[in-house]
Write a protein that holds these residues in place. Structure first.
Motif, PDB file in Angstrom:
ATOM      1  N   ALA A   1       0.984  -1.230   0.075  1.00 45.90           N
ATOM      2  CA  ALA A   1      -0.074   0.103   0.031  1.00 45.90           C
ATOM      3  C   ALA A   1       0.816   1.286   0.112  1.00 45.90           C
ATOM      4  O   ALA A   1       1.884   1.447   0.477  1.00 45.90           O
ATOM      5  N   GLY A   2       0.750   2.313  -0.477  1.00 45.67           N
ATOM      6  CA  GLY A   2       1.179   3.535  -0.727  1.00 45.67           C
ATOM      7  C   GLY A   2       2.424   3.541  -1.490  1.00 45.67           C
ATOM      8  O   GLY A   2       3.428   4.352  -1.629  1.00 45.67           O
ATOM      9  N   THR A   3       2.819   2.360  -2.516  1.00 49.02           N
ATOM     10  CA  THR A   3       3.941   2.327  -3.396  1.00 49.02           C
ATOM     11  C   THR A   3       3.621   3.118  -4.746  1.00 49.02           C
ATOM     12  O   THR A   3       4.690   3.061  -5.321  1.00 49.02           O
ATOM     13  N   GLY A   4       2.517   3.469  -5.065  1.00 47.18           N
ATOM     14  CA  GLY A   4       2.265   4.203  -6.233  1.00 47.18           C
ATOM     15  C   GLY A   4       1.382   3.342  -7.404  1.00 47.18           C
ATOM     16  O   GLY A   4       1.598   4.031  -8.658  1.00 47.18           O
ATOM     17  N   LYS A   5       1.005   2.320  -7.148  1.00 40.90           N
ATOM     18  CA  LYS A   5       0.151   1.599  -8.134  1.00 40.90           C
ATOM     19  C   LYS A   5      -0.791   2.386  -8.799  1.00 40.90           C
ATOM     20  O   LYS A   5      -1.071   2.321 -10.014  1.00 40.90           O
ATOM     21  N   THR A   6      -1.617   2.902  -8.286  1.00 34.55           N
ATOM     22  CA  THR A   6      -2.839   3.964  -8.782  1.00 34.55           C
ATOM     23  C   THR A   6      -2.142   4.973  -9.398  1.00 34.55           C
ATOM     24  O   THR A   6      -2.844   5.327 -10.310  1.00 34.55           O
ATOM     25  N   VAL A   7      -1.229   5.475  -9.016  1.00 34.82           N
ATOM     26  CA  VAL A   7      -0.707   6.542  -9.634  1.00 34.82           C
ATOM     27  C   VAL A   7       0.116   6.141 -11.028  1.00 34.82           C
ATOM     28  O   VAL A   7      -0.292   6.790 -11.981  1.00 34.82           O
ATOM     29  N   ILE A   8       0.563   5.061 -11.120  1.00 28.36           N
ATOM     30  CA  ILE A   8       0.945   4.473 -12.606  1.00 28.36           C
ATOM     31  C   ILE A   8       0.049   4.098 -13.227  1.00 28.36           C
ATOM     32  O   ILE A   8      -0.025   4.538 -14.168  1.00 28.36           O
ATOM     33  N   ALA A   9      -1.307   3.673 -12.592  1.00 28.05           N
ATOM     34  CA  ALA A   9      -2.523   3.146 -13.449  1.00 28.05           C
ATOM     35  C   ALA A   9      -2.973   4.569 -14.115  1.00 28.05           C
ATOM     36  O   ALA A   9      -3.337   4.418 -15.008  1.00 28.05           O
ATOM     37  N   ALA A  10      -2.998   5.548 -13.229  1.00 28.09           N
ATOM     38  CA  ALA A  10      -3.620   6.658 -13.522  1.00 28.09           C
ATOM     39  C   ALA A  10      -2.930   7.465 -14.945  1.00 28.09           C
ATOM     40  O   ALA A  10      -3.546   7.893 -15.832  1.00 28.09           O
ATOM     41  N   LYS A  11      -1.606   7.297 -14.810  1.00 32.80           N
ATOM     42  CA  LYS A  11      -0.633   7.605 -16.096  1.00 32.80           C
ATOM     43  C   LYS A  11      -0.865   6.856 -17.146  1.00 32.80           C
ATOM     44  O   LYS A  11      -0.917   7.473 -18.332  1.00 32.80           O
ATOM     45  N   VAL A  12      -0.899   5.608 -16.981  1.00 32.66           N
ATOM     46  CA  VAL A  12      -1.162   4.641 -17.968  1.00 32.66           C
ATOM     47  C   VAL A  12      -2.614   5.061 -18.903  1.00 32.66           C
ATOM     48  O   VAL A  12      -2.812   5.195 -19.940  1.00 32.66           O
ATOM     49  N   ILE A  13      -3.737   5.166 -17.977  1.00 34.44           N
ATOM     50  CA  ILE A  13      -4.849   5.739 -18.436  1.00 34.44           C
ATOM     51  C   ILE A  13      -4.808   6.713 -19.120  1.00 34.44           C
ATOM     52  O   ILE A  13      -5.376   7.095 -20.315  1.00 34.44           O
ATOM     53  N   GLU A  14      -4.115   7.868 -18.782  1.00 37.86           N
ATOM     54  CA  GLU A  14      -4.146   9.112 -19.623  1.00 37.86           C
ATOM     55  C   GLU A  14      -3.339   8.939 -20.689  1.00 37.86           C
ATOM     56  O   GLU A  14      -3.882   9.398 -21.771  1.00 37.86           O
ATOM     57  N   GLN A  15      -2.391   8.243 -20.907  1.00 33.48           N
ATOM     58  CA  GLN A  15      -1.338   7.861 -22.145  1.00 33.48           C
ATOM     59  C   GLN A  15      -2.436   7.291 -23.244  1.00 33.48           C
ATOM     60  O   GLN A  15      -2.439   7.364 -24.358  1.00 33.48           O
ATOM     61  N   ASN A  16      -3.318   6.415 -22.566  1.00 27.44           N
ATOM     62  CA  ASN A  16      -4.067   5.452 -23.673  1.00 27.44           C
ATOM     63  C   ASN A  16      -5.288   6.231 -24.113  1.00 27.44           C
ATOM     64  O   ASN A  16      -6.079   5.951 -24.940  1.00 27.44           O
ATOM     65  N   LEU A  17      -5.775   7.181 -22.981  1.00 25.58           N
ATOM     66  CA  LEU A  17      -7.081   8.008 -23.680  1.00 25.58           C
ATOM     67  C   LEU A  17      -6.446   8.945 -24.819  1.00 25.58           C
ATOM     68  O   LEU A  17      -7.105   9.285 -25.557  1.00 25.58           O
ATOM     69  N   THR A  18      -5.284   9.561 -24.429  1.00 25.43           N
ATOM     70  CA  THR A  18      -4.783  10.566 -25.420  1.00 25.43           C
ATOM     71  C   THR A  18      -4.633   9.559 -26.914  1.00 25.43           C
ATOM     72  O   THR A  18      -4.886  10.182 -27.712  1.00 25.43           O
ATOM     73  N   ASP A  19      -4.173   8.421 -26.679  1.00 26.87           N
ATOM     74  CA  ASP A  19      -4.028   7.519 -27.999  1.00 26.87           C
ATOM     75  C   ASP A  19      -5.311   6.728 -28.403  1.00 26.87           C
ATOM     76  O   ASP A  19      -5.303   6.198 -29.532  1.00 26.87           O
ATOM     77  N   ASN A  20      -6.498   7.066 -27.700  1.00 30.11           N
ATOM     78  CA  ASN A  20      -7.512   6.372 -28.218  1.00 30.11           C
ATOM     79  C   ASN A  20      -7.634   5.075 -28.167  1.00 30.11           C
ATOM     80  O   ASN A  20      -8.235   4.269 -28.811  1.00 30.11           O
ATOM     81  N   ASN A  21      -6.629   4.574 -27.081  1.00 33.13           N
ATOM     82  CA  ASN A  21      -6.751   2.995 -26.849  1.00 33.13           C
ATOM     83  C   ASN A  21      -7.242   2.522 -25.761  1.00 33.13           C
ATOM     84  O   ASN A  21      -7.018   1.350 -25.424  1.00 33.13           O
ATOM     85  N   LEU A  22      -8.180   3.399 -25.238  1.00 32.18           N
ATOM     86  CA  LEU A  22      -8.751   2.789 -24.003  1.00 32.18           C
ATOM     87  C   LEU A  22     -10.261   3.222 -23.951  1.00 32.18           C
ATOM     88  O   LEU A  22     -10.614   4.146 -24.182  1.00 32.18           O
ATOM     89  N   VAL A  23     -11.115   2.013 -23.498  1.00 25.58           N
ATOM     90  CA  VAL A  23     -12.644   2.370 -23.681  1.00 25.58           C
ATOM     91  C   VAL A  23     -13.342   2.200 -22.108  1.00 25.58           C
ATOM     92  O   VAL A  23     -14.338   2.597 -21.907  1.00 25.58           O
TER      93      VAL A  23
END
Length: 188
Positions: free
Chosen positions: A84-106
């Motif tokens: 807990a608290g190591t940043g998994k959700t922060v990493i997931a948030a960045k991955v989501i952002e990158q893939n929203l930008t590329d239209n790869n995420l629904v």
């Protein structure tokens, strides 16, 4: 792909003092479709809060690994573990952002220890399928194509495996392979 705690800690560590990344954010539709019995859980506030915690220049190893995983499109799962608290959700948030930008995420779903009702397999399936109804062209039509009574079936179904089959496997098999942002078909 699985990371042990030591490799995740290494990926999360950085001496970078850059400002918190706060780009102009876009979001997926999460409103309730009038024909579909479930609503998507709106994780946008959690996503934005955690995206604000991402610091450019940090977590480069894990970000590189997730980008490579997405581009390969072969492995169906990317398993990331850590305390807990190591940043998994922060990493997931960045991955989501990158893939929203590329239209790869629904669709996406966040699990949290402080909201166990959203962590059940059935709730994850229901929320994610509601996002697909709103964001994946052709999904809703494929879902209702051969079974007008599908809502009754999915409302009664308590078994997660059967619910997964009704809401993901059956409709997605009926759909054409999706296209990437260049118009090329991608692996189904």
């Amino acid at each position: 792909m699985k990371f042990n705690d030591a490799s995740l800690q290494k990926a999360l560590s950085s001496d970078d003092d850059s400002e918190v990344n706060n780009p102009k954010l876009h979001s997926l539709k999460v409103e309730k479709d009038r024909d579909f019995p479930f609503a998507a859980i709106d994780f946008t506030p959690i996503w934005k809060k955690n995206l604000d915690l991402f610091m450019d220049g940090t977590r480069e190893n894990i970000m590189s690994d997730t980008t490579a995983w997405i581009q390969k499109g072969k492995d169906q799962n990317f398993w990331m573990t850590g305390d807990a608290g190591t940043g998994k959700t922060v990493i997931a948030a960045k991955v989501i952002e990158q893939n929203l930008t590329d239209n790869n995420l629904v669709a996406w779903h966040f699990c949290s220890h402080n909201n166990p009702t959203q962590n059940t397999a059935n709730e994850i399936i229901k929320s994610t399928s509601a996002m697909l109804v709103s964001n994946l062209p052709g999904y809703k039509e494929a879902l209702y194509e051969e079974d007008a009574a599908i809502n009754d079936k999915i409302m009664r179904e308590k078994d997660a495996t059967k619910l997964f089959d009704l809401l993901f496997q059956q409709p997605l098999k009926k759909m054409d392979a999706p296209k990437d942002k260049t118009g090329s078909f991608v692996r189904k």
